[in-house]
Design a protein around this motif. Structure first.
Motif, PDB file in Angstrom:
ATOM      1  N   SER A   5       0.838  -1.197   0.000  1.00  0.00           N
ATOM      2  CA  SER A   5       0.000   0.000   0.000  1.00  0.00           C
ATOM      3  C   SER A   5       0.869   1.242   0.000  1.00  0.00           C
ATOM      4  O   SER A   5       1.869   1.314   0.731  1.00  0.00           O
ATOM      5  CB  SER A   5      -0.909   0.021   1.231  1.00  0.00           C
ATOM      6  OG  SER A   5      -1.810  -1.061   1.226  1.00  0.00           O
ATOM      7  N   LEU A   6       0.474   2.222  -0.811  1.00  0.00           N
ATOM      8  CA  LEU A   6       1.178   3.496  -0.837  1.00  0.00           C
ATOM      9  C   LEU A   6       0.423   4.491   0.030  1.00  0.00           C
ATOM     10  O   LEU A   6      -0.782   4.681  -0.136  1.00  0.00           O
ATOM     11  CB  LEU A   6       1.281   4.018  -2.277  1.00  0.00           C
ATOM     12  CG  LEU A   6       2.217   5.219  -2.450  1.00  0.00           C
ATOM     13  CD1 LEU A   6       3.670   4.796  -2.260  1.00  0.00           C
ATOM     14  CD2 LEU A   6       2.022   5.860  -3.825  1.00  0.00           C
ATOM     15  N   TRP A   7       1.158   5.102   0.956  1.00  0.00           N
ATOM     16  CA  TRP A   7       0.565   6.047   1.906  1.00  0.00           C
ATOM     17  C   TRP A   7       1.069   7.458   1.651  1.00  0.00           C
ATOM     18  O   TRP A   7       2.197   7.660   1.186  1.00  0.00           O
ATOM     19  CB  TRP A   7       0.939   5.684   3.347  1.00  0.00           C
ATOM     20  CG  TRP A   7       0.378   4.419   3.879  1.00  0.00           C
ATOM     21  CD1 TRP A   7      -0.396   3.495   3.235  1.00  0.00           C
ATOM     22  CD2 TRP A   7       0.551   3.921   5.218  1.00  0.00           C
ATOM     23  NE1 TRP A   7      -0.714   2.463   4.081  1.00  0.00           N
ATOM     24  CE2 TRP A   7      -0.146   2.689   5.298  1.00  0.00           C
ATOM     25  CE3 TRP A   7       1.227   4.386   6.340  1.00  0.00           C
ATOM     26  CZ2 TRP A   7      -0.172   1.931   6.478  1.00  0.00           C
ATOM     27  CZ3 TRP A   7       1.199   3.636   7.510  1.00  0.00           C
ATOM     28  CH2 TRP A   7       0.502   2.414   7.572  1.00  0.00           C
ATOM     29  N   LEU A   8       0.255   8.425   2.023  1.00  0.00           N
ATOM     30  CA  LEU A   8       0.681   9.822   2.107  1.00  0.00           C
ATOM     31  C   LEU A   8       0.420  10.304   3.522  1.00  0.00           C
ATOM     32  O   LEU A   8      -0.700  10.207   4.016  1.00  0.00           O
ATOM     33  CB  LEU A   8      -0.098  10.688   1.103  1.00  0.00           C
ATOM     34  CG  LEU A   8       0.200  12.190   1.185  1.00  0.00           C
ATOM     35  CD1 LEU A   8       1.639  12.485   0.761  1.00  0.00           C
ATOM     36  CD2 LEU A   8      -0.787  12.985   0.320  1.00  0.00           C
ATOM     37  N   SER A   9       1.466  10.812   4.167  1.00  0.00           N
ATOM     38  CA  SER A   9       1.370  11.308   5.542  1.00  0.00           C
ATOM     39  C   SER A   9       1.775  12.775   5.583  1.00  0.00           C
ATOM     40  O   SER A   9       2.475  13.259   4.692  1.00  0.00           O
ATOM     41  CB  SER A   9       2.298  10.508   6.471  1.00  0.00           C
ATOM     42  OG  SER A   9       1.935   9.148   6.496  1.00  0.00           O
ATOM     43  N   PRO A  10       1.354  13.491   6.625  1.00  0.00           N
ATOM     44  CA  PRO A  10       1.840  14.862   6.758  1.00  0.00           C
ATOM     45  C   PRO A  10       3.353  14.868   6.958  1.00  0.00           C
ATOM     46  O   PRO A  10       3.927  13.862   7.403  1.00  0.00           O
ATOM     47  CB  PRO A  10       1.100  15.386   8.000  1.00  0.00           C
ATOM     48  CG  PRO A  10       0.638  14.167   8.737  1.00  0.00           C
ATOM     49  CD  PRO A  10       0.434  13.112   7.712  1.00  0.00           C
ATOM     50  N   LEU A  42       0.633   4.939  12.142  1.00  0.00           N
ATOM     51  CA  LEU A  42       0.958   6.320  11.813  1.00  0.00           C
ATOM     52  C   LEU A  42      -0.187   6.965  11.027  1.00  0.00           C
ATOM     53  O   LEU A  42      -0.870   6.297  10.235  1.00  0.00           O
ATOM     54  CB  LEU A  42       2.240   6.381  10.983  1.00  0.00           C
ATOM     55  CG  LEU A  42       3.517   5.931  11.693  1.00  0.00           C
ATOM     56  CD1 LEU A  42       4.691   5.941  10.717  1.00  0.00           C
ATOM     57  CD2 LEU A  42       3.807   6.826  12.888  1.00  0.00           C
ATOM     58  N   PRO A  43      -0.420   8.257  11.222  1.00  0.00           N
ATOM     59  CA  PRO A  43      -1.468   8.931  10.457  1.00  0.00           C
ATOM     60  C   PRO A  43      -1.127   8.928   8.972  1.00  0.00           C
ATOM     61  O   PRO A  43       0.005   9.242   8.575  1.00  0.00           O
ATOM     62  CB  PRO A  43      -1.477  10.354  11.027  1.00  0.00           C
ATOM     63  CG  PRO A  43      -0.139  10.535  11.669  1.00  0.00           C
ATOM     64  CD  PRO A  43       0.267   9.176  12.152  1.00  0.00           C
ATOM     65  N   HIS A  44      -2.096   8.568   8.143  1.00  0.00           N
ATOM     66  CA  HIS A  44      -1.828   8.472   6.708  1.00  0.00           C
ATOM     67  C   HIS A  44      -3.126   8.418   5.919  1.00  0.00           C
ATOM     68  O   HIS A  44      -4.181   8.068   6.450  1.00  0.00           O
ATOM     69  CB  HIS A  44      -1.011   7.216   6.392  1.00  0.00           C
ATOM     70  CG  HIS A  44      -1.765   5.945   6.637  1.00  0.00           C
ATOM     71  ND1 HIS A  44      -1.883   5.375   7.895  1.00  0.00           N
ATOM     72  CD2 HIS A  44      -2.491   5.138   5.797  1.00  0.00           C
ATOM     73  CE1 HIS A  44      -2.618   4.279   7.807  1.00  0.00           C
ATOM     74  NE2 HIS A  44      -3.007   4.113   6.552  1.00  0.00           N
ATOM     75  N   ILE A  45      -3.008   8.737   4.650  1.00  0.00           N
ATOM     76  CA  ILE A  45      -4.064   8.517   3.665  1.00  0.00           C
ATOM     77  C   ILE A  45      -3.557   7.426   2.736  1.00  0.00           C
ATOM     78  O   ILE A  45      -2.443   7.529   2.204  1.00  0.00           O
ATOM     79  CB  ILE A  45      -4.339   9.798   2.857  1.00  0.00           C
ATOM     80  CG1 ILE A  45      -4.817  10.917   3.788  1.00  0.00           C
ATOM     81  CG2 ILE A  45      -5.364   9.547   1.757  1.00  0.00           C
ATOM     82  CD1 ILE A  45      -4.708  12.291   3.171  1.00  0.00           C
ATOM     83  N   THR A  46      -4.318   6.376   2.541  1.00  0.00           N
ATOM     84  CA  THR A  46      -3.920   5.341   1.597  1.00  0.00           C
ATOM     85  C   THR A  46      -4.206   5.835   0.181  1.00  0.00           C
ATOM     86  O   THR A  46      -5.347   6.157  -0.147  1.00  0.00           O
ATOM     87  CB  THR A  46      -4.668   4.022   1.858  1.00  0.00           C
ATOM     88  OG1 THR A  46      -4.342   3.553   3.175  1.00  0.00           O
ATOM     89  CG2 THR A  46      -4.270   2.959   0.830  1.00  0.00           C
ATOM     90  N   ILE A  47      -3.150   5.890  -0.635  1.00  0.00           N
ATOM     91  CA  ILE A  47      -3.298   6.309  -2.028  1.00  0.00           C
ATOM     92  C   ILE A  47      -3.850   5.146  -2.852  1.00  0.00           C
ATOM     93  O   ILE A  47      -4.771   5.300  -3.639  1.00  0.00           O
ATOM     94  CB  ILE A  47      -1.956   6.794  -2.595  1.00  0.00           C
ATOM     95  CG1 ILE A  47      -1.439   7.981  -1.763  1.00  0.00           C
ATOM     96  CG2 ILE A  47      -2.085   7.169  -4.066  1.00  0.00           C
ATOM     97  CD1 ILE A  47      -2.382   9.151  -1.675  1.00  0.00           C
ATOM     98  N   THR A  48      -3.265   3.978  -2.690  1.00  0.00           N
ATOM     99  CA  THR A  48      -3.803   2.754  -3.270  1.00  0.00           C
ATOM    100  C   THR A  48      -3.186   1.561  -2.572  1.00  0.00           C
ATOM    101  O   THR A  48      -2.091   1.647  -2.015  1.00  0.00           O
ATOM    102  CB  THR A  48      -3.547   2.658  -4.793  1.00  0.00           C
ATOM    103  OG1 THR A  48      -4.271   1.544  -5.322  1.00  0.00           O
ATOM    104  CG2 THR A  48      -2.077   2.471  -5.114  1.00  0.00           C
ATOM    105  N   SER A 175       0.485  20.483   2.790  1.00  0.00           N
ATOM    106  CA  SER A 175       0.885  20.358   1.389  1.00  0.00           C
ATOM    107  C   SER A 175       2.099  19.453   1.305  1.00  0.00           C
ATOM    108  O   SER A 175       2.978  19.500   2.165  1.00  0.00           O
ATOM    109  CB  SER A 175       1.221  21.728   0.796  1.00  0.00           C
ATOM    110  OG  SER A 175       0.065  22.542   0.741  1.00  0.00           O
ATOM    111  N   GLY A 176       2.152  18.636   0.263  1.00  0.00           N
ATOM    112  CA  GLY A 176       3.272  17.709   0.118  1.00  0.00           C
ATOM    113  C   GLY A 176       3.146  16.572   1.103  1.00  0.00           C
ATOM    114  O   GLY A 176       2.119  15.910   1.192  1.00  0.00           O
ATOM    115  N   GLY A 177       4.203  16.362   1.882  1.00  0.00           N
ATOM    116  CA  GLY A 177       4.182  15.324   2.908  1.00  0.00           C
ATOM    117  C   GLY A 177       5.165  14.211   2.614  1.00  0.00           C
ATOM    118  O   GLY A 177       6.123  14.379   1.854  1.00  0.00           O
ATOM    119  N   ARG A 178       4.936  13.073   3.221  1.00  0.00           N
ATOM    120  CA  ARG A 178       5.794  11.895   3.047  1.00  0.00           C
ATOM    121  C   ARG A 178       5.022  10.807   2.300  1.00  0.00           C
ATOM    122  O   ARG A 178       3.950  10.383   2.744  1.00  0.00           O
ATOM    123  CB  ARG A 178       6.279  11.367   4.389  1.00  0.00           C
ATOM    124  CG  ARG A 178       7.001  10.022   4.297  1.00  0.00           C
ATOM    125  CD  ARG A 178       7.701   9.669   5.594  1.00  0.00           C
ATOM    126  NE  ARG A 178       8.881  10.512   5.810  1.00  0.00           N
ATOM    127  CZ  ARG A 178       9.733  10.352   6.819  1.00  0.00           C
ATOM    128  NH1 ARG A 178       9.529   9.392   7.716  1.00  0.00           N
ATOM    129  NH2 ARG A 178      10.772  11.158   6.950  1.00  0.00           N
TER     130      ARG A 178
END
Length: 199
Positions: A5-10, A42-48, A175-178
């Protein structure tokens, strides 16, 4: 979750990182029972999800990060994340969560990664865009747990804690993030990061 899974975190230094990490731990512990201990994450949004584990993790995160690099000629879209409201649902991984605004940058990232790395999508033109438009529901989970339905008291308490967390951080966006690729097989407390890039 199947595959990787690819995540985006602050960003690590962003006020929301510490505020949301504390909120997730607090809610997870508070809602744990003697039969089930809710995992911390960890806080994250799953991209896919559904990315095959045979693909080099560094290739995936480098690809995703390059979409928003200053030298990229493919898009002028920025990667902006805005947390909107707290919501609830029956799914284990989406029990208590922040809804996330469907920003152009977030949808662009999800579509490009889905098309490039999830089997089948590159073979059907437009299928990744259709998935992004119809199925992708960006959110930031606060608790993974099996219990459902939740009591009104539990939901009210979660909303109050979430609102306090945002107030403590004094911001509800970044904006951006990890961007990070996680192995998400098995229980959540055993998931591990395979590669990441900071934007």
């Amino acid at each position: 979750m199947p595959g990787l899974s690819l995540w985006l975190s602050p960003p690590p230094s962003h006020p929301l990182t510490s505020a949301l990490t504390s909120l997730i731990a607090s809610l997870s512990d508070e809602l744990s029972s003697t039969a089930e201990t809710n995992p911390h994450f960890l806080p994250h949004i799953t991209i896919t999800s559904n990315i095959p584990p045979t693909i080099d993790p560094e290739v995936i995160v480098a690809f995703a990060a390059a979409l928003f690099s200053s030298s990229s000629s493919t898009t002028s879209t920025s990667l902006d994340v805005n947390l909107t409201s707290v919501d609830f649902g029956p799914a284990y991984f989406k029990k208590i969560f922040f809804r996330v605004e469907r920003s152009a940058g977030l949808l662009y990232l999800a579509s490009k990664v889905r098309h490039s790395f999830v089997p089948g999508y590159a073979l059907i033109p437009g299928s990744a865009e259709i998935w992004t438009g119809n199925e992708y529901d960006p959110h930031l989970s606060l608790v993974y747990m099996a219990d459902w339905p939740l009591s009104q008291e539990t939901m009210n308490r979660a909303i109050d804690k979430a609102n306090l967390s945002i107030a403590t951080a004094s911001i509800s966006s970044w904006s951006g993030g990890r961007i990070a690729l996680y192995e998400t097989q098995g229980s959540a407390d055993k998931w591990k990061c395979l590669a990441y890039r900071d934007l």
